[in-house]
Scaffold this motif. Sequence first.
Motif, PDB file in Angstrom:
ATOM      1  N   LEU A 332      39.428  41.832  36.990  1.00 37.31           N
ATOM      2  CA  LEU A 332      39.487  41.278  38.337  1.00 37.31           C
ATOM      3  C   LEU A 332      40.355  40.021  38.240  1.00 37.31           C
ATOM      4  O   LEU A 332      40.107  39.157  37.399  1.00 37.31           O
ATOM      5  N   THR A 333      41.377  39.939  39.090  1.00 38.39           N
ATOM      6  CA  THR A 333      42.300  38.800  39.050  1.00 38.39           C
ATOM      7  C   THR A 333      42.034  37.886  40.239  1.00 38.39           C
ATOM      8  O   THR A 333      41.914  38.355  41.382  1.00 38.39           O
ATOM      9  N   ILE A 334      41.927  36.587  39.958  1.00 36.87           N
ATOM     10  CA  ILE A 334      41.731  35.581  41.004  1.00 36.87           C
ATOM     11  C   ILE A 334      42.958  34.675  41.012  1.00 36.87           C
ATOM     12  O   ILE A 334      43.214  33.951  40.035  1.00 36.87           O
ATOM     13  N   MET A 335      43.746  34.758  42.083  1.00 38.23           N
ATOM     14  CA  MET A 335      44.913  33.875  42.261  1.00 38.23           C
ATOM     15  C   MET A 335      44.513  32.780  43.243  1.00 38.23           C
ATOM     16  O   MET A 335      44.204  33.041  44.401  1.00 38.23           O
ATOM     17  N   HIS A 336      44.516  31.547  42.735  1.00 33.82           N
ATOM     18  CA  HIS A 336      44.114  30.403  43.558  1.00 33.82           C
ATOM     19  C   HIS A 336      45.220  29.366  43.443  1.00 33.82           C
ATOM     20  O   HIS A 336      45.324  28.672  42.430  1.00 33.82           O
ATOM     21  N   GLY A 337      46.065  29.302  44.475  1.00 33.56           N
ATOM     22  CA  GLY A 337      47.245  28.454  44.374  1.00 33.56           C
ATOM     23  C   GLY A 337      48.171  29.043  43.322  1.00 33.56           C
ATOM     24  O   GLY A 337      48.502  30.231  43.346  1.00 33.56           O
ATOM     25  N   LYS A 338      48.602  28.235  42.356  1.00 31.95           N
ATOM     26  CA  LYS A 338      49.472  28.715  41.286  1.00 31.95           C
ATOM     27  C   LYS A 338      48.688  29.228  40.078  1.00 31.95           C
ATOM     28  O   LYS A 338      49.262  29.796  39.163  1.00 31.95           O
ATOM     29  N   ALA A 339      47.391  28.969  40.071  1.00 35.77           N
ATOM     30  CA  ALA A 339      46.555  29.390  38.932  1.00 35.77           C
ATOM     31  C   ALA A 339      46.178  30.864  39.061  1.00 35.77           C
ATOM     32  O   ALA A 339      45.775  31.316  40.143  1.00 35.77           O
ATOM     33  N   ILE A 340      46.343  31.599  37.980  1.00 39.24           N
ATOM     34  CA  ILE A 340      45.934  33.010  37.951  1.00 39.24           C
ATOM     35  C   ILE A 340      44.892  33.176  36.851  1.00 39.24           C
ATOM     36  O   ILE A 340      45.150  32.872  35.683  1.00 39.24           O
ATOM     37  N   THR A 341      43.701  33.642  37.231  1.00 40.74           N
ATOM     38  CA  THR A 341      42.615  33.865  36.278  1.00 40.74           C
ATOM     39  C   THR A 341      42.309  35.352  36.225  1.00 40.74           C
ATOM     40  O   THR A 341      42.092  35.982  37.275  1.00 40.74           O
ATOM     41  N   VAL A 342      42.316  35.902  35.022  1.00 42.55           N
ATOM     42  CA  VAL A 342      41.999  37.327  34.840  1.00 42.55           C
ATOM     43  C   VAL A 342      40.618  37.426  34.197  1.00 42.55           C
ATOM     44  O   VAL A 342      40.408  36.922  33.093  1.00 42.55           O
ATOM     45  N   LEU A 343      39.676  38.035  34.908  1.00 43.51           N
ATOM     46  CA  LEU A 343      38.313  38.220  34.397  1.00 43.51           C
ATOM     47  C   LEU A 343      38.193  39.647  33.886  1.00 43.51           C
ATOM     48  O   LEU A 343      38.203  40.601  34.672  1.00 43.51           O
ATOM     49  N   GLU A 344      38.109  39.797  32.577  1.00 40.73           N
ATOM     50  CA  GLU A 344      37.985  41.138  31.996  1.00 40.73           C
ATOM     51  C   GLU A 344      36.550  41.634  32.116  1.00 40.73           C
ATOM     52  O   GLU A 344      35.602  40.874  31.913  1.00 40.73           O
ATOM     53  N   MET A 345      36.401  42.905  32.442  1.00 41.44           N
ATOM     54  CA  MET A 345      35.083  43.509  32.659  1.00 41.44           C
ATOM     55  C   MET A 345      34.760  44.494  31.537  1.00 41.44           C
ATOM     56  O   MET A 345      35.662  45.069  30.914  1.00 41.44           O
ATOM     57  N   ASP A 346      33.462  44.709  31.334  1.00 45.72           N
ATOM     58  CA  ASP A 346      33.032  45.655  30.300  1.00 45.72           C
ATOM     59  C   ASP A 346      33.165  47.104  30.755  1.00 45.72           C
ATOM     60  O   ASP A 346      33.232  48.012  29.918  1.00 45.72           O
ATOM     61  N   TYR A 347      33.169  47.318  32.067  1.00 47.21           N
ATOM     62  CA  TYR A 347      33.221  48.676  32.609  1.00 47.21           C
ATOM     63  C   TYR A 347      34.246  48.726  33.743  1.00 47.21           C
ATOM     64  O   TYR A 347      34.601  47.688  34.315  1.00 47.21           O
ATOM     65  N   PRO A 348      34.713  49.914  34.113  1.00 52.15           N
ATOM     66  CA  PRO A 348      35.641  50.028  35.244  1.00 52.15           C
ATOM     67  C   PRO A 348      35.044  49.483  36.540  1.00 52.15           C
ATOM     68  O   PRO A 348      33.843  49.595  36.786  1.00 52.15           O
ATOM     69  N   ILE A 349      35.923  48.883  37.372  1.00 54.30           N
ATOM     70  CA  ILE A 349      35.482  48.299  38.645  1.00 54.30           C
ATOM     71  C   ILE A 349      35.421  49.412  39.698  1.00 54.30           C
ATOM     72  O   ILE A 349      36.398  50.127  39.928  1.00 54.30           O
ATOM     73  N   VAL A 350      34.271  49.545  40.332  1.00 57.25           N
ATOM     74  CA  VAL A 350      34.101  50.528  41.409  1.00 57.25           C
ATOM     75  C   VAL A 350      34.510  49.909  42.748  1.00 57.25           C
ATOM     76  O   VAL A 350      35.213  50.519  43.544  1.00 57.25           O
ATOM     77  N   GLU A 351      34.074  48.672  42.974  1.00 57.55           N
ATOM     78  CA  GLU A 351      34.304  47.994  44.250  1.00 57.55           C
ATOM     79  C   GLU A 351      34.007  46.511  44.046  1.00 57.55           C
ATOM     80  O   GLU A 351      33.228  46.137  43.170  1.00 57.55           O
ATOM     81  N   PHE A 352      34.657  45.658  44.832  1.00 53.59           N
ATOM     82  CA  PHE A 352      34.266  44.247  44.836  1.00 53.59           C
ATOM     83  C   PHE A 352      34.294  43.747  46.268  1.00 53.59           C
ATOM     84  O   PHE A 352      34.917  44.350  47.154  1.00 53.59           O
ATOM     85  N   MET A 353      33.625  42.634  46.503  1.00 49.75           N
ATOM     86  CA  MET A 353      33.545  42.082  47.850  1.00 49.75           C
ATOM     87  C   MET A 353      33.425  40.567  47.749  1.00 49.75           C
ATOM     88  O   MET A 353      32.590  40.054  46.995  1.00 49.75           O
ATOM     89  N   VAL A 354      34.267  39.865  48.498  1.00 45.14           N
ATOM     90  CA  VAL A 354      34.238  38.398  48.503  1.00 45.14           C
ATOM     91  C   VAL A 354      33.219  37.934  49.539  1.00 45.14           C
ATOM     92  O   VAL A 354      33.234  38.406  50.690  1.00 45.14           O
ATOM     93  N   LEU A 355      32.325  37.039  49.134  1.00 48.79           N
ATOM     94  CA  LEU A 355      31.301  36.507  50.033  1.00 48.79           C
ATOM     95  C   LEU A 355      31.807  35.211  50.649  1.00 48.79           C
ATOM     96  O   LEU A 355      32.240  34.305  49.932  1.00 48.79           O
ATOM     97  N   CYS A 356      31.758  35.150  51.978  1.00 54.08           N
ATOM     98  CA  CYS A 356      32.275  33.988  52.704  1.00 54.08           C
ATOM     99  C   CYS A 356      31.175  33.351  53.544  1.00 54.08           C
ATOM    100  O   CYS A 356      30.170  33.990  53.871  1.00 54.08           O
ATOM    101  N   GLU A 357      31.429  32.083  53.939  1.00 60.71           N
ATOM    102  CA  GLU A 357      30.423  31.341  54.684  1.00 60.71           C
ATOM    103  C   GLU A 357      30.261  31.855  56.112  1.00 60.71           C
ATOM    104  O   GLU A 357      29.200  31.740  56.696  1.00 60.71           O
TER     105      GLU A 357
END
Length: 1098
Positions: A332-357
Amino acid sequence: MKKFRKVLDGLTTSSPGGTIGSPSCGSAAGTPTTAPTPKEIDVQETLVSENFQLCKTVRHGFPYQPTALAFDPVQKILAIGSRSGGVRILGRPGVDCYCQHESGAAVLQLQFLINEGALVTACADDTLHLWNLRQRRPAVLHSLKFNRERITFCHLPFQSKWLYVGTERGNTHIVNIESFILSGYVIMWNKAIELSTKTHPGPVVHLSDSPKDEGKLLIGFEGGTIVQWDLRAKKADFRIYYDEAIHSVSWHHEGKQFMCSHSDGSLTLWNLRNTTKPFQVTFPHGKIQKDGRKESCKPILKVEYKTSRNSEPFVIFSGGLSYDKAGRRPALTIMHGKAITVLEMDYPIVEFMVLCETPYNNEVQDPYAVVVLLEKDLIVVDLTQSNFPVFENPYPMDIHESPVTCTAYFADCPPDIIPILYSIGAKHKKTGYSHKEWPIGGGTWTLGSHTYPEIIITGHADGSIKFWDASAFTLQMLYKLKTSKVFEKPKPGEGRAAELGEEDPFAVQMVSWCPHSRIFCVVSISAHIILYRFSKYDANTQIVSLEVRLQCEPEDIITPSENENNPCFSEPGSHSPQPHHQHPVSPGSRTPDGAKDSIPCLKVKDKMVRVPPGYQSDLVIQLLWVDGEPPQQITSLDINSAYGLLAFGNCNGLAVVDYLQKTVILCISTLDLYGATDPYQRLTRSPRRNRQSTSGLTELTDNQQSIDMERSKSPTSESRENSFSRSRSSSVSSIDRDTKEAVTTLQFGESYGRKSDVLPTPCLWVGTSLGVVILIPLSIPTDHEERMEDPVTVGPSGAVQMLKGSVLRFGFLDCNGALIQNPYEVWRDLNAPEDPDRPRRRKLVHFSPSSSQDAFGEGHLAVVCSERQAKVFLMPSQSCLFVHNITESSFVLRADVVSLCNSVCLACFCANGHVMTLSLPSLRPLMDVNYLPLTDMRIARTFCFTNEGQALYLSSPTEIQRITYSQEMCDNLQEMLGELFTPIETPEAQNRGFLKGFFGGNAHTFDREELFGEAAAGKASRSLAQHIPGQGGVEGMKVAASGAVGELARARIALDERGQRLGELEERTALMMTSAETFSKHAHELMLKCKDKKWYQF
């Protein structure tokens, strides 16, 4: 008082085999020929059929094969759909609900009606379902089955009652959520695209309303076409044709631009001012190679574009990694401004959802977390911290961390055991989690009044054991034990386990636990047993190992004369091997060169080891290889802390170990157990020579369960998932089955070894796969010092009884019908500092049937259950009082004598899926429910009953299903379950300001009812979709009202019902008026048309 001297229904007229050397069951079904005196069998039974009802209670673990995810940002509850049609709804710890679609079709998509207490599910059979969540057990209110088109995507705008449904053909339909009826308004694919386009745009993969204007619908087609459809004008505002397939679309909250993810690993940003080409194209993981070309990347399956009030926007996506690096984990990749963070997972990603206020799509989103649904895990990432830590998951989502191979369930445990296990296990918890509170905190849950300490134990393929607190319908891990730490690490391709081709040499086969003495035993697939003692202190210890040679020699012929000269049971005291006997040899195993191969499957650590507090290994017992043949797997085990003895058996024989003195006191083949009382008169060990069959033997073997039923294979092999036939295969040779007469169950207890015994003594009850019950008396020194020094002696076998099929379970009742508990030793910490004033001595607790003979006379009742039959014997006379044939067409997989409603009964689970209970001691059928029509090997291996009317089994490789067979618990189930819906005020939309509202368009002027209602759009074609009313209507609301919400909710629901009726009346009146107007219009048109026609022109 019920006097069981009458003929009982359901009992057979005779019992094949009867009892050997004792009065057999007489012709009056279940009534012995030599009837005991009435005083002996007058038992007042209190359990009746009305005490029993079977229902599911709660499901724990990770949803197996997940497919979809949804979140309600106001209620803060999460829903997960699965391939088998299941839906798990999670809130705060304790709020965990499982629903199942009757069709079993895979869940494609989930949509919450935000803050409405309802959920829409779209399934692979092209059916939409509306679930009512305002009750503790959700139910379907409506269903809509599409007949001609396949559903591919759904979208429900916030606070709208109109659901947009995209199909495989590229059409978009609109469904009224309240009535679950299709609107006549349809966006056809050929209208959405330009007429000049020659190719079909593909299925609809995205639908969303513009944040700027709810009257604009963005439609994304798989082929790369994006259309913004003006719902009022019924035409396209713009069309985008892109040459890469589209996977997902996400809006900026201002509605002026949106982002798409594509199959080539790119992200495109589009501005509504110029839709001829993308405003920006990026390949986040595609580096430019030396030749100037970009690396080819995997598809970006989903992207979410979320703005933040105090920082740069977040762009979060799954996939898109380059193809060049083999073995890269899903990310799962999180791009925040110029920073790119790659979060490696142990299993394949089925779905993700961002939680907002905010639930509003036209406000600054302010994301605070992202929920990632993996194939075998659920994680939540904290977006408010720069290092993106994960939240500690409060749900038991790691039951399957290593495949579950066995289970055990203990209700009404000693109250001190759970806090102690938790305090030890808490020291080994992982760290580095987010410090914030778990964000999925919806629903309400309170500790019910009918709670007591419960523990579930799971054994796993990697040799680990997990203890779980299962009290009050929750599940929390207490403590984890790794049995592999006892052994040296086997090098790859070396050792006997490798020769066997065993992938999981430490896989747990069965466990035995005494909660009072805290002694714990583990049996592994590699034919070893580890005995653990519990200590609050760490210690340096040397692991003691005993090696046992338990192998049958089929060529060894035992003649009657030899049997007389070498009795299998010697005089008391003479059979105990000397302490230096490291390999006690079973009688008959006299092959001269047999010792050369006497090595175990695994090597025990031989040096001093430091063990932490908790369960510490005290003794390891290993079966040896003999003549190049591996040891047979252990099929039965029992341990008694009061006696200090451990007994185990397999298809070769029986061994009894004194774990206090660390010696083997009995190691004997199954055939030698009988001595002169062999009911089959067998003269040879090999049934292939000189076999003297009897009619009794033939009858038994025809009904016999194959002992090798998957037991010769690893519990983690593929075969355990195979479906289980309802009846035994007749192809298995009865000779082969008789060759391996296994010891199938063992039970220590105070009983009468012989008819002549006046007082009960320690005994070992042995049950075999041929339905034979053997009683072995034991002589155990009572003084503490003598017990540690003098040998335990084994007497000649006493009673021999017969049943149909393998013996599964023993139970003991006093003559009043009350359950006799096994004696045990009170727990003492062997590593605690010595107190000179209070020396550590063994404190034993006995429940002897002779302790109050005046109350219920001499003797006790022994309950024996086999695969097909249950019998109750009176001890010491060994008279068969009652017999009941449980099943003829199937066989019992699991049987337990359990306490319920201050009484006791026999609970059975059959291979054909039936769950039954029988009264004790009369064996009257009380309940018979066809619960699981298709039983597979996993369920057969993990099903277990416990006290207080509870049971469990592994419903999937990752989930534990708990059920109850108690009417009282079914009645109180609503009180014990959590509430999914909590009345919460919907947050108000932010004030957009005059200028923004003026220039940005006004979304609130859009009236969907005017466009999609029947008056404007007409009715949809009846053949397109079929409405199916559900069962969870207002009745479900009434059930919910009886819960914690109370009188206020009742009043509110009553008002809702009145309003609903008034609304329905108003709708009906409006429909009637519309219909009347339409009829009048058509009649007038017809009159004008026909006014000037002659009669012959009609």
